[in-house]
Every structure is written in C-alpha cells, then in structure tokens.
Scaffold this active site. Structure first.
Site, PDB file in Angstrom:
ATOM      1  N   SER A  20     -24.335 -17.916  53.347  1.00 59.05           N
ATOM      2  CA  SER A  20     -25.620 -18.589  53.832  1.00 59.05           C
ATOM      3  C   SER A  20     -25.646 -19.952  52.890  1.00 59.05           C
ATOM      4  O   SER A  20     -26.383 -19.989  52.202  1.00 59.05           O
ATOM      5  CB  SER A  20     -26.786 -17.604  53.423  1.00 59.05           C
ATOM      6  OG  SER A  20     -27.024 -17.542  52.072  1.00 59.05           O
ATOM      7  N   HIS A  48     -25.625 -11.096  54.903  1.00 60.85           N
ATOM      8  CA  HIS A  48     -24.801 -10.467  54.114  1.00 60.85           C
ATOM      9  C   HIS A  48     -24.291  -8.819  54.563  1.00 60.85           C
ATOM     10  O   HIS A  48     -23.818  -8.297  53.747  1.00 60.85           O
ATOM     11  CB  HIS A  48     -25.044 -10.525  52.621  1.00 60.85           C
ATOM     12  CG  HIS A  48     -25.022 -11.714  51.909  1.00 60.85           C
ATOM     13  ND1 HIS A  48     -25.798 -12.200  50.927  1.00 60.85           N
ATOM     14  CD2 HIS A  48     -24.574 -12.985  52.269  1.00 60.85           C
ATOM     15  CE1 HIS A  48     -25.371 -13.458  50.285  1.00 60.85           C
ATOM     16  NE2 HIS A  48     -24.847 -13.877  51.528  1.00 60.85           N
ATOM     17  N   GLN A 106     -32.379 -11.451  52.834  1.00 57.96           N
ATOM     18  CA  GLN A 106     -31.068 -11.277  52.233  1.00 57.96           C
ATOM     19  C   GLN A 106     -30.740 -10.429  51.002  1.00 57.96           C
ATOM     20  O   GLN A 106     -29.899  -9.567  51.058  1.00 57.96           O
ATOM     21  CB  GLN A 106     -30.494 -12.672  52.232  1.00 57.96           C
ATOM     22  CG  GLN A 106     -28.905 -12.667  51.704  1.00 57.96           C
ATOM     23  CD  GLN A 106     -28.444 -14.175  51.607  1.00 57.96           C
ATOM     24  OE1 GLN A 106     -28.342 -14.874  52.596  1.00 57.96           O
ATOM     25  NE2 GLN A 106     -28.519 -14.587  50.334  1.00 57.96           N
ATOM     26  N   GLU A 107     -31.850 -10.588  50.199  1.00 55.33           N
ATOM     27  CA  GLU A 107     -31.261 -10.121  48.793  1.00 55.33           C
ATOM     28  C   GLU A 107     -32.798  -9.484  48.090  1.00 55.33           C
ATOM     29  O   GLU A 107     -33.773 -10.029  48.119  1.00 55.33           O
ATOM     30  CB  GLU A 107     -30.797 -10.834  47.607  1.00 55.33           C
ATOM     31  CG  GLU A 107     -29.488 -11.448  48.381  1.00 55.33           C
ATOM     32  CD  GLU A 107     -29.085 -12.697  47.345  1.00 55.33           C
ATOM     33  OE1 GLU A 107     -29.507 -12.891  46.322  1.00 55.33           O
ATOM     34  OE2 GLU A 107     -28.420 -13.515  48.115  1.00 55.33           O
ATOM     35  N   GLU A 113     -22.538  -8.171  48.857  1.00 53.35           N
ATOM     36  CA  GLU A 113     -22.869  -8.287  47.538  1.00 53.35           C
ATOM     37  C   GLU A 113     -22.881  -6.996  46.780  1.00 53.35           C
ATOM     38  O   GLU A 113     -23.333  -7.001  45.572  1.00 53.35           O
ATOM     39  CB  GLU A 113     -24.041  -9.069  47.126  1.00 53.35           C
ATOM     40  CG  GLU A 113     -23.854 -10.763  47.649  1.00 53.35           C
ATOM     41  CD  GLU A 113     -24.828 -11.703  47.302  1.00 53.35           C
ATOM     42  OE1 GLU A 113     -25.704 -11.383  46.734  1.00 53.35           O
ATOM     43  OE2 GLU A 113     -24.296 -12.947  47.343  1.00 53.35           O
ATOM     44  N   ASP A 130     -34.480 -12.843  47.136  1.00 58.27           N
ATOM     45  CA  ASP A 130     -33.774 -13.837  48.041  1.00 58.27           C
ATOM     46  C   ASP A 130     -34.094 -13.619  49.440  1.00 58.27           C
ATOM     47  O   ASP A 130     -33.156 -13.357  49.725  1.00 58.27           O
ATOM     48  CB  ASP A 130     -32.476 -14.424  47.282  1.00 58.27           C
ATOM     49  CG  ASP A 130     -31.830 -15.570  48.156  1.00 58.27           C
ATOM     50  OD1 ASP A 130     -32.654 -16.238  48.794  1.00 58.27           O
ATOM     51  OD2 ASP A 130     -30.728 -15.760  47.857  1.00 58.27           O
ATOM     52  N   GLU A 148     -36.453 -16.478  45.330  1.00 59.22           N
ATOM     53  CA  GLU A 148     -35.572 -17.608  45.860  1.00 59.22           C
ATOM     54  C   GLU A 148     -35.616 -17.926  47.277  1.00 59.22           C
ATOM     55  O   GLU A 148     -35.599 -16.916  48.060  1.00 59.22           O
ATOM     56  CB  GLU A 148     -34.246 -17.162  45.367  1.00 59.22           C
ATOM     57  CG  GLU A 148     -33.056 -18.125  45.806  1.00 59.22           C
ATOM     58  CD  GLU A 148     -31.946 -17.329  45.376  1.00 59.22           C
ATOM     59  OE1 GLU A 148     -31.756 -16.771  44.521  1.00 59.22           O
ATOM     60  OE2 GLU A 148     -30.706 -17.666  46.081  1.00 59.22           O
ATOM     61  N   ASP A 159     -32.598 -22.896  46.358  1.00 58.51           N
ATOM     62  CA  ASP A 159     -31.123 -22.679  46.483  1.00 58.51           C
ATOM     63  C   ASP A 159     -30.699 -23.664  47.710  1.00 58.51           C
ATOM     64  O   ASP A 159     -30.125 -24.651  47.573  1.00 58.51           O
ATOM     65  CB  ASP A 159     -30.826 -21.198  46.696  1.00 58.51           C
ATOM     66  CG  ASP A 159     -29.189 -20.609  47.165  1.00 58.51           C
ATOM     67  OD1 ASP A 159     -28.491 -21.777  46.938  1.00 58.51           O
ATOM     68  OD2 ASP A 159     -28.977 -19.770  47.718  1.00 58.51           O
ATOM     69  N   LYS A 181     -25.022 -22.710  41.406  1.00 63.48           N
ATOM     70  CA  LYS A 181     -23.842 -22.410  42.104  1.00 63.48           C
ATOM     71  C   LYS A 181     -22.965 -23.520  41.634  1.00 63.48           C
ATOM     72  O   LYS A 181     -22.997 -24.466  42.394  1.00 63.48           O
ATOM     73  CB  LYS A 181     -23.968 -21.935  43.511  1.00 63.48           C
ATOM     74  CG  LYS A 181     -24.932 -20.704  43.833  1.00 63.48           C
ATOM     75  CD  LYS A 181     -25.156 -20.928  45.390  1.00 63.48           C
ATOM     76  CE  LYS A 181     -25.843 -19.544  45.887  1.00 63.48           C
ATOM     77  NZ  LYS A 181     -26.442 -19.686  47.208  1.00 63.48           N
ATOM     78  N   HIS A 203     -23.512 -16.036  41.597  1.00 67.38           N
ATOM     79  CA  HIS A 203     -22.213 -16.165  42.378  1.00 67.38           C
ATOM     80  C   HIS A 203     -22.701 -16.634  43.526  1.00 67.38           C
ATOM     81  O   HIS A 203     -23.517 -16.835  44.003  1.00 67.38           O
ATOM     82  CB  HIS A 203     -21.798 -14.565  42.412  1.00 67.38           C
ATOM     83  CG  HIS A 203     -22.862 -13.533  43.002  1.00 67.38           C
ATOM     84  ND1 HIS A 203     -22.432 -12.554  43.395  1.00 67.38           N
ATOM     85  CD2 HIS A 203     -24.271 -14.025  43.200  1.00 67.38           C
ATOM     86  CE1 HIS A 203     -23.727 -12.032  44.171  1.00 67.38           C
ATOM     87  NE2 HIS A 203     -24.726 -12.904  44.181  1.00 67.38           N
ATOM     88  N   ARG A 204     -21.371 -16.422  44.398  1.00 66.46           N
ATOM     89  CA  ARG A 204     -21.569 -16.535  45.960  1.00 66.46           C
ATOM     90  C   ARG A 204     -21.270 -14.986  46.606  1.00 66.46           C
ATOM     91  O   ARG A 204     -20.578 -14.372  46.018  1.00 66.46           O
ATOM     92  CB  ARG A 204     -20.618 -17.501  46.487  1.00 66.46           C
ATOM     93  CG  ARG A 204     -20.578 -18.848  45.937  1.00 66.46           C
ATOM     94  CD  ARG A 204     -21.881 -19.585  45.838  1.00 66.46           C
ATOM     95  NE  ARG A 204     -22.512 -19.626  47.259  1.00 66.46           N
ATOM     96  CZ  ARG A 204     -22.731 -20.676  48.043  1.00 66.46           C
ATOM     97  NH1 ARG A 204     -22.256 -22.011  47.487  1.00 66.46           N
ATOM     98  NH2 ARG A 204     -23.597 -20.621  49.249  1.00 66.46           N
ATOM     99  N   SER A 205     -21.618 -15.047  47.659  1.00 64.44           N
ATOM    100  CA  SER A 205     -21.306 -13.813  48.445  1.00 64.44           C
ATOM    101  C   SER A 205     -19.756 -13.396  48.707  1.00 64.44           C
ATOM    102  O   SER A 205     -19.423 -12.391  48.603  1.00 64.44           O
ATOM    103  CB  SER A 205     -22.041 -13.709  49.886  1.00 64.44           C
ATOM    104  OG  SER A 205     -21.784 -14.849  50.695  1.00 64.44           O
ATOM    105  N   LYS A 209     -27.473 -13.782  38.371  1.00 72.54           N
ATOM    106  CA  LYS A 209     -27.400 -13.172  39.589  1.00 72.54           C
ATOM    107  C   LYS A 209     -25.976 -12.932  40.118  1.00 72.54           C
ATOM    108  O   LYS A 209     -25.299 -13.889  40.405  1.00 72.54           O
ATOM    109  CB  LYS A 209     -28.429 -13.409  40.876  1.00 72.54           C
ATOM    110  CG  LYS A 209     -28.175 -14.558  41.638  1.00 72.54           C
ATOM    111  CD  LYS A 209     -28.895 -14.540  42.950  1.00 72.54           C
ATOM    112  CE  LYS A 209     -28.389 -15.501  43.970  1.00 72.54           C
ATOM    113  NZ  LYS A 209     -28.998 -15.426  45.110  1.00 72.54           N
TER     114      LYS A 209
HETATM  115  P1  PGA Z   1     -24.093 -17.139  49.814  1.00 69.34           P
HETATM  116  O1  PGA Z   1     -25.520 -16.455  49.321  1.00 69.34           O
HETATM  117  O2  PGA Z   1     -23.310 -17.088  48.555  1.00 69.34           O
HETATM  118  O3  PGA Z   1     -23.864 -16.470  50.948  1.00 69.34           O
HETATM  119  O4  PGA Z   1     -24.619 -18.578  49.945  1.00 69.34           O
HETATM  120  C1  PGA Z   1     -26.228 -16.444  48.168  1.00 69.34           C
HETATM  121  C2  PGA Z   1     -27.570 -17.014  48.042  1.00 69.34           C
HETATM  122  O5  PGA Z   1     -27.994 -17.062  49.077  1.00 69.34           O
HETATM  123  O6  PGA Z   1     -28.018 -17.319  47.174  1.00 69.34           O
HETATM  124 ZN    ZN Z   2     -29.820 -17.924  47.977  1.00 72.64          ZN
END
Ligand code: PGA
Ligand code: ZN
Length: 418
Positions: free
Chosen positions: A40, A154, A162-163, A204, A242, A283, A310, A335, A363-365, A386
């Site tokens: 994302s 994810h 998403q999170e 994740e 997030d 986020e 982000d 990131k 991190h990244r996914s 995270k």
């Molecule tokens: P991504 O997701 O690594 O797939 O971009 C992580 C996030 O959105 O924080």
């Molecule tokens: Zn994010």
C-alpha cells in the site's frame, strides 16, 4: 574504502523478488542488507525498480536494479575512499540524477546504503545502533507495535482498515513488552477460534479473519488484552491503527464496510473510537488525496491522539517539512525504502524531532529477515517501532533483535519517552 559491492535477486516474505546487497571494505569487512517492499504505497515514494518482464515473476523481477548495483553503482563507489555514509548516499543520488530515484531504483540505492552503514559500523567494531548515532537524541528501546489483525491490501478479507496494532506502552522492559505482545496475540487467537473465525495470517503476520467492521475488531482486541491480563492504555497495552485510508478513498470520500463516508464523517468515527477504545495512535486515518481533511483531522483530534502520516509523507524530508508548516499530522511514519537512502531517512527523522513530531519507524509488508530498522529505532531514540505481528520469521527477527540489544544495553530506557 569500499572494495566491492554485489547485489543478488532474492525473495521477500511474500515470495516476490527483492535485492540482497553486500558491501565489502578494503579491510575485509563484509556486510549485507535485504531490501523491503510495500503493497500500500504512497504515490510520492521513491521508485522501486521492477523489470516489467512478464516472463519472470509476472514482471516483478529486480534484475535491472541488481545490474545497476553491480554495474554503475559499483563502478562509481568501489575502489575509492569516502569520508562518510552521507557522502556515498549523496554520490548515489547524483548518479541516479532523478527526483524519485527512478533511474537506478530506490531498491538498489537503499540496499547499498544499508549494507554500507552496517559495514562501516562493523569496521569500527560498533553495533549498528551505536554507530547510527542519530541526532543527539539519546538511544532508547522503542515500544513495539504488534500488528495482530490484518486487512486492507495485506489480507484477502473484507476488512477495509489495514492494521490493528497492540502496543505495550506500560511495559517495564523490552523483553516484557515482547512478551505482552505475544501473549495478547495468543489470547486473540483463542478469541477468534471461540468465535469460529479463521486464524490464517495476513502479510504482516496478524490474523486475517473475515470481519468487516473496525469496531468489531477493536472489541475483540480489547477483550484479548484483558484475557492476557494486561491493563488497557498507557499503563498497560494500548492500540494503534493504520487504516491506510488512501486505499479506500473513492469519489471524494471513504468506503468502509460498504458505507460511504465523507472526510468529516471519518473524523467523527475516529473521535467516537477514541471515546470507546484505548487508541493512542492513528496512521493514515485519511487518504493522501485529502490534505484539507488531514488538516481538519489534526485540528479536531490531534490533541487527543498521535496522527501519523505515511502515504502522504513518504519519509520525504521536503514533504514532511511542508506538512509541519501546514499543521498536518503530528508524527511521521519512517520507512527506509520510501526515501531510498539511510542519510535521508535520518534527515526526515531529525526534521520531525526538531518540530516535536513523533516518529514511528516501520517495516514494509514485504520483508526479509534484515533487522536494520530495529537498530535504527533504538539509535534515534524515537520510541516506536512497528514491524508486524509477533509471528512470521521476518517480523519476529526485528523483535528478537530488540531483545538482543536490550540485553547488551540494560542501561537504555524503554518506552515512548514522552
Ligand atoms: P506497506 O504497508 O508496506 O504495504 O506499504 C505498511 C503501511 O501502510 O504502513
Ligand atoms: Zn501505513
């Protein structure tokens, strides 16, 4: 002096190609780094170079980026003496000569930058977290933000957010924080099984049950925290979200579980969540397409909760500096591959630090077992990291690295530091 640089194509945690880069110094020190990859992504991220050759990995191969490391970058950087990582990062940016690192690829540059940072630290006999001295902010052990339930891009469920992260804000130490995350994760699994929900994992490592309403997920997580015996909130375990709202932005609004919400409706929804749940950080609550909404959200709930940019910030120092001037958000996600060099990552963090903005290293996914970001979070003293669930090797590697650092350095304080 850099003696050699070599990249190869490896797989990330989603089974997609990424780079492993090795840097060798003339004193024989050799260190490697694995490059993360997002799903994302923000539109203004530095460009991850993919081959686009549909006969390999559906076009996702990275042999061009590998060739750029083994060719142009190696020719420019190897066999020369450099005074600092900054100088090398700048030379790579100059060689790339694009605004967004699209010619050589941000994946080629960040892998080289991370491996070089590690090599320089090792050559001085220092652990990475000590060598990456940050910017005068004393080192500290970050609160780990465990993404225990996955949706959005994810997971193949109907959950738009998403999170959902659990964060042991009140833990007495790093080891106890990791323990709390793992115990809540297991308690959540029991709750899901009891409710006949699927316990398969998302990208994740969080569970990916077919739940669709964010509040329903939050009820389950609150129950799991209590089942595990932890107090809710800053004395125990808090919750960070997030939603990654850029992904469900559509026609000037947001689509959450089938309902169309305006930007103001979303802010009201978050305000109601803050009343009901121990949420301390949100986020990407709104999309990168909605800067006026972001400003309103910051004015409306920014005093009550950390608001992390982000997709809209992309770890880009210039974008973050402008957002700070505009009063957008009060923290940034960090990131390394979003901006493409370690130096620029540290610059982005310094800008946040000086403005009183929080920084959550991430991190990244798509990940590798590389643990660079654990050291980065400790070195900069930002207080938050995270890196997914307390499950899946590539996520657990970072948390285990934090435990290792805390064991080496019992003097370092734990927590957000504010
Ligand atoms: P991504 O997701 O690594 O797939 O971009 C992580 C996030 O959105 O924080
Ligand atoms: Zn994010």
């Amino acid at each position: 002096e850099i003696k050699d640089i070599q990249a190869i194509e490896i797989l990330d945690s989603r089974g997609r190609p990424t780079l492993s880069v090795a840097v060798e110094l003339t004193d024989g020190t050799r260190q490697e780094a694995g490059v993360p990859s997002g799903a994302s992504t923000g539109t203004r991220e530095a460009v991850e170079l993919r081959d686009g050759d549909s006969s390999r990995f559906g076009g996702a191969g990275v042999l061009t980026a590998v060739a750029n490391v083994n060719g142009e970058l190696r020719e420019t950087l190897a066999g020369r003496t450099w005074s600092s990582l900054d100088e090398v990062d700048e030379a790579m940016r100059d060689l790339d000569a694009t605004e967004n690192k699209s010619r050589l690829g941000a994946n080629a540059l960040i892998g080289t930058s991370m491996a070089l940072a590690r090599a320089l630290a090792a050559a001085q006999g220092k652990p990475l977290y000590e060598w990456l001295t940050g910017f005068g902010e004393p080192a500290r052990m970050p609160v780990p933000c465990f993404n225990v339930l996955n949706g959005g891009a994810h997971a193949p469920n109907d959950l738009d957010f998403q999170e959902f992260m659990v964060c042991p804000l009140g833990a007495p130490s790093m080891a106890e924080a990791v323990r709390a995350g793992a115990e809540v994760y297991q308690a959540l699994r029991k709750r899901l099984v009891a409710g006949s929900h699927a316990t398969g994992l998302g990208d994740e490592g969080g569970f990916a049950p077919n739940l669709a309403e964010p509040e329903e997920v939050l009820d389950l997580i609150v129950a799991a925290i209590s089942d595990a015996g932890y107090p809710l909130g800053s004395d125990g375990v808090g919750i960070a979200l997030d939603p990654a709202a850029s992904e469900f932005y559509s026609d000037g609004g947001y689509v959450v579980n089938g309902s169309h919400l305006s930007s103001s409706d979303m802010i009201d929804r978050y305000a109601a969540m803050l009343d009901r749940f121990p949420i301390w950080s949100i986020e990407d609550g709104l999309g990168e397409q909605d800067p006026s909404g972001w400003k309103r959200m910051t004015e409306t709930i920014g005093e009550r909760v950390q608001l992390v940019g982000d997709d809209n910030f992309c770890t880009n120092p210039a974008i973050i500096a402008a957002a700070i001037d505009d009063g957008i958000a009060n923290a940034a996600l960090i990131k390394v591959n979003q901006i493409g060099t370690v130096t620029e990552t540290l610059t982005a963090m310094r800008i946040c630090h000086e403005a009183g903005y929080g920084q959550m290293v991430s991190h990244r996914s798509g990940e590798t077992p590389d643990t660079f970001i654990a050291d980065l979070a400790v070195a900069t003293g930002c207080g938050q990291l995270k890196t997914g669930a307390p499950a899946r090797g590539e996520r657990v590697a970072k948390y285990n690295r934090l435990i290792q650092i805390a064991t080496e350095r019992p003097d370092l304080p734990y927590g957000l530091g504010r």
